[in-house]
Design an enzyme around this catalytic site. Structure first.
Site, PDB file in Angstrom:
ATOM      1  NE  ARG A  49      -4.084   1.858   0.979  1.00 51.73           N
ATOM      2  CZ  ARG A  49      -4.272   3.158   0.764  1.00 51.73           C
ATOM      3  NH1 ARG A  49      -3.378   3.876   0.154  1.00 51.73           N
ATOM      4  NH2 ARG A  49      -5.376   3.733   1.175  1.00 51.73           N
ATOM      5  CD  GLU A  57     -11.504   2.079  -2.865  1.00 47.98           C
ATOM      6  OE1 GLU A  57     -11.387   0.914  -3.317  1.00 47.98           O
ATOM      7  OE2 GLU A  57     -10.761   2.541  -1.979  1.00 47.98           O
ATOM      8  NE  ARG A 104      -3.375  -2.920   2.141  1.00 43.70           N
ATOM      9  CZ  ARG A 104      -4.338  -2.073   1.833  1.00 43.70           C
ATOM     10  NH1 ARG A 104      -4.777  -1.993   0.599  1.00 43.70           N
ATOM     11  NH2 ARG A 104      -4.870  -1.294   2.735  1.00 43.70           N
TER      12      ARG A 104
END
Length: 174
Positions: A49, A57, A104
């Site tokens: 990330r 999105e 992540r």
């Protein structure tokens, strides 16, 4: 004792924002405008990330049906493609800052001397993720976001732009 306490406070503040580790690897996939997959030189696969940015999105696809489960935001695909064009297949340096709740690696991504996180904000492909930004990056990220807004670059050219964070809350997307 006072000097020790002050130095300990200073150390804790600095180390809490420090890089955990730096890895080098090739980008093998770009999932969206703020998430990539990196394979290190040792063949470790990391889902990454990008630190300090939040991109619109993209469509969420149902893994079983292959159909769009949740529609993405305007500019989601453009942001994804912008990141893909910058890093896909390239060797990058990733400064790991922390790990998020999805496990992540949250990283600053460097392509040679270019800070990709910073570029995504400056070009209007993502916003500064103010809720998670810390110094030494916060001031600079907010400055370039303000410039991108003023110039109406990318997401800032959209009428009625909705922050990705608010979009996720509204649609209950994680």
């Amino acid at each position: 004792i006072l000097i020790f306490a002050i130095s300990l406070i200073f150390f804790i503040n600095i180390s809490s924002y420090a890089t955990i580790r730096t890895v080098t690897g090739a980008i093998t996939k770009v999932s969206d405008g703020d998430t990539i997959h990196l394979t290190t030189l040792e063949q470790t696969k990391l889902k990454v990330r990008l630190y300090g940015i939040d991109a619109p999105e993209t469509n969420k696809i149902n893994k079983h049906t292959g159909q769009v489960n949740i529609p993405g935001q305007p500019y989601g695909d453009a942001s994804w493609k912008a990141l893909e064009n910058k890093v896909m297949g390239k060797q990058v340096k990733a400064d790991i800052i922390e790990f998020d709740k999805y496990r992540r690696a949250v990283c600053m991504i460097w392509l040679n001397d270019r800070n990709i996180n910073f570029e995504m904000i400056r070009e209007g492909h993502a916003e500064a993720f103010i809720e998670y930004l810390k110094e030494p990056y916060k001031t600079e990220f907010l400055k370039v976001e303000k410039e991108a807004r003023s110039a109406k670059r990318g997401i800032w050219s959209l009428p009625g732009y909705e922050r990705p964070r608010e979009f996720r809350k509204r649609l209950k997307v994680s």
